[in-house]
Enzyme design. Sequence first.
Site, PDB file in Angstrom:
ATOM      1  N   ASP A   1      -3.541   2.197  -5.460  1.00 35.77           N
ATOM      2  CA  ASP A   1      -2.277   2.198  -4.706  1.00 35.77           C
ATOM      3  C   ASP A   1      -2.088   0.975  -3.830  1.00 35.77           C
ATOM      4  O   ASP A   1      -1.236   0.970  -2.957  1.00 35.77           O
ATOM      5  CB  ASP A   1      -2.173   3.478  -3.855  1.00 35.77           C
ATOM      6  CG  ASP A   1      -2.831   3.356  -2.494  1.00 35.77           C
ATOM      7  OD1 ASP A   1      -3.881   2.698  -2.393  1.00 35.77           O
ATOM      8  OD2 ASP A   1      -2.279   3.903  -1.532  1.00 35.77           O
ATOM      9  N   GLU A   2      -2.856  -0.082  -4.096  1.00 34.30           N
ATOM     10  CA  GLU A   2      -2.877  -1.174  -3.133  1.00 34.30           C
ATOM     11  C   GLU A   2      -3.133  -2.512  -3.808  1.00 34.30           C
ATOM     12  O   GLU A   2      -4.012  -2.609  -4.664  1.00 34.30           O
ATOM     13  CB  GLU A   2      -4.027  -0.849  -2.170  1.00 34.30           C
ATOM     14  CG  GLU A   2      -4.191  -1.771  -1.047  1.00 34.30           C
ATOM     15  CD  GLU A   2      -5.439  -1.407  -0.223  1.00 34.30           C
ATOM     16  OE1 GLU A   2      -6.057  -0.344  -0.459  1.00 34.30           O
ATOM     17  OE2 GLU A   2      -5.805  -2.212   0.631  1.00 34.30           O
TER      18      GLU A   2
ATOM     19  N   ASP B   1       0.863  -1.193   0.000  1.00 36.53           N
ATOM     20  CA  ASP B   1       0.000   0.000   0.000  1.00 36.53           C
ATOM     21  C   ASP B   1       0.896   1.240   0.000  1.00 36.53           C
ATOM     22  O   ASP B   1       1.750   1.405   0.865  1.00 36.53           O
ATOM     23  CB  ASP B   1      -0.887  -0.014   1.251  1.00 36.53           C
ATOM     24  CG  ASP B   1      -1.948   1.066   1.214  1.00 36.53           C
ATOM     25  OD1 ASP B   1      -3.127   0.743   1.475  1.00 36.53           O
ATOM     26  OD2 ASP B   1      -1.619   2.233   0.941  1.00 36.53           O
TER      27      ASP B   1
HETATM   28  P1  TTP Z   1      -5.232   4.990   1.081  1.00 33.38           P
HETATM   29  O1  TTP Z   1      -4.203   3.950   0.768  1.00 33.38           O
HETATM   30  O2  TTP Z   1      -6.346   4.624   1.994  1.00 33.38           O
HETATM   31  O3  TTP Z   1      -4.523   6.256   1.725  1.00 33.38           O
HETATM   32  P2  TTP Z   1      -3.146   6.933   1.371  1.00 33.38           P
HETATM   33  O4  TTP Z   1      -2.373   6.136   0.390  1.00 33.38           O
HETATM   34  O5  TTP Z   1      -3.401   8.349   0.972  1.00 33.38           O
HETATM   35  O6  TTP Z   1      -2.401   6.959   2.766  1.00 33.38           O
HETATM   36  P3  TTP Z   1      -1.796   5.736   3.595  1.00 33.38           P
HETATM   37  O7  TTP Z   1      -2.030   4.497   2.781  1.00 33.38           O
HETATM   38  O8  TTP Z   1      -0.365   6.062   3.757  1.00 33.38           O
HETATM   39  O9  TTP Z   1      -2.552   5.731   4.878  1.00 33.38           O
HETATM   40  O10 TTP Z   1      -5.870   5.520  -0.261  1.00 33.38           O
HETATM   41  C1  TTP Z   1      -5.150   5.654  -1.459  1.00 33.38           C
HETATM   42  C2  TTP Z   1      -5.602   6.872  -2.228  1.00 33.38           C
HETATM   43  O11 TTP Z   1      -6.991   6.782  -2.493  1.00 33.38           O
HETATM   44  C3  TTP Z   1      -5.400   8.162  -1.464  1.00 33.38           C
HETATM   45  O12 TTP Z   1      -4.097   8.713  -1.673  1.00 33.38           O
HETATM   46  C4  TTP Z   1      -6.485   9.035  -1.982  1.00 33.38           C
HETATM   47  C5  TTP Z   1      -7.593   8.072  -2.389  1.00 33.38           C
HETATM   48  N1  TTP Z   1      -8.682   8.082  -1.395  1.00 33.38           N
HETATM   49  C6  TTP Z   1      -9.779   8.913  -1.607  1.00 33.38           C
HETATM   50  O13 TTP Z   1      -9.876   9.582  -2.629  1.00 33.38           O
HETATM   51  N2  TTP Z   1     -10.763   8.957  -0.646  1.00 33.38           N
HETATM   52  C7  TTP Z   1     -10.709   8.215   0.509  1.00 33.38           C
HETATM   53  O14 TTP Z   1     -11.612   8.299   1.354  1.00 33.38           O
HETATM   54  C8  TTP Z   1      -9.570   7.381   0.731  1.00 33.38           C
HETATM   55  C9  TTP Z   1      -9.460   6.548   1.986  1.00 33.38           C
HETATM   56  C10 TTP Z   1      -8.591   7.335  -0.245  1.00 33.38           C
HETATM   57 MG    MG Z   2      -2.116   4.078   0.616  1.00 33.10          MG
END
Ligand code: TTP
Ligand code: MG
Length: 397
Positions: free
Chosen positions: A106-107, A12
Amino acid sequence: MTDAERAIVHVDMDAFYASVESLDRPELKGRPLIVGGLGPRGVVATANYEARVFGVHSAMPMSQARRLCPRAEYIRPRMSRYREISENIFFIFREFTPLVEGLSLDEAFLDVSSSLRLFGGLEEIGKQVKREILLQTGLTASVGIAHNKFLAKLASDAQKPDGLVYVHQNEVSAFLDPMPVRRLWGIGKRTAPKLTALGILTIGQLRRCDISLLRPVLGNQAEHFHQLACGEDDREVQPRRADKSISHEVTFDTDLSDRRELLAELLRQSEKVSRRLRARKLMASTVVVKIRDARFHTVSRSRSMMACSNNTRTLYRMARALFEGWRDKHRTTPVRLIGMGVTGLEPETSGGKASGDHLDSSTEKSLDKVLDRINQRYGDTKIVHGLSLHRRKEGAD
Ligand code: TTP
Ligand code: MG
């Protein structure tokens, strides 16, 4: 394969959208960044770690974020850029295993059970994935490793950002027990208070609880949650679509530095890739070029096109530009392997981005058709574009 024999890696990216923004605008590094809708009803998509200190998080109304952190830089999302980097990252994942299940841009889960020996073990794979992502994109990822999906996902979250956590089989309860029950998938805002009422706050408490006591609250899901609390999860990694990408690559018998010869090879590969696309009535949105140098250092560069295409010259032009971008900085570096591929595949007929017409001239498209027909009749690559004759056949792909 049983649950206990699997080797699962969950990757992730850290603060993904925000990290991409500071990658593209280095002057923003170190500052709080908040990416999201900037209109009156906007919500936060993500905040970087500098902004999270102020309590800003995903899904929060932007107005609230502005109150909490007025000094932050506020940025509108650039989805095509995030998609482009995402495709690059997924390309890296597939270097380790074909069993890649993407959950979002991203995951992903990677089932690397069959790749362990090749890459020197599970922890080594985790490190290499992180290293490759950093090298090729400049971004950090957090990686979780375990024998099932549930544990791997929790593990990747345990040491964010830039984390690497391996939950070994004998560490499962030590890892899970202190966590709040909300960390179990499916226990949300409604169920958690009911468990609290029973005195169950942590996963450990739930694990030790008799199932008959859980039934009134969790119903027929009681067993399922009890299993999760024990760290058991036998769901398989499910790659969504078999062919999300098409590629060709070749390792040269002797390293090559001649630009024309390398370009000739790229054209030959572009011909093969585009022919396969056309044969399957597909178009691609992104071109990827992979280069491994004599010291075994590998990079892949990708770029999305304005419109999808399956035209040889269009794909080749893109591949050439990516290659030249690399070569600008590596003028004399001998190349051991070169490859090109495409991702972001769509049916030829669909709408959306699949309107390659303004990129691919009609002459080029008819030329492709003629070549396809001849090659179909006479077998593999009897007739090719001129330049690729500079380098006829070395190694198979
Ligand atoms: P995440 O992997 O949940 O968050 P992140 O990568 O920003 O942070 P981290 O993993 O380090 O905690 O989500 C990936 C992307 O998806 C995030 O950069 C933006 C998008 N996203 C949204 O648009 N709305 C949301 O509610 C969430 C959770 C994520
Ligand atoms: Mg993330």
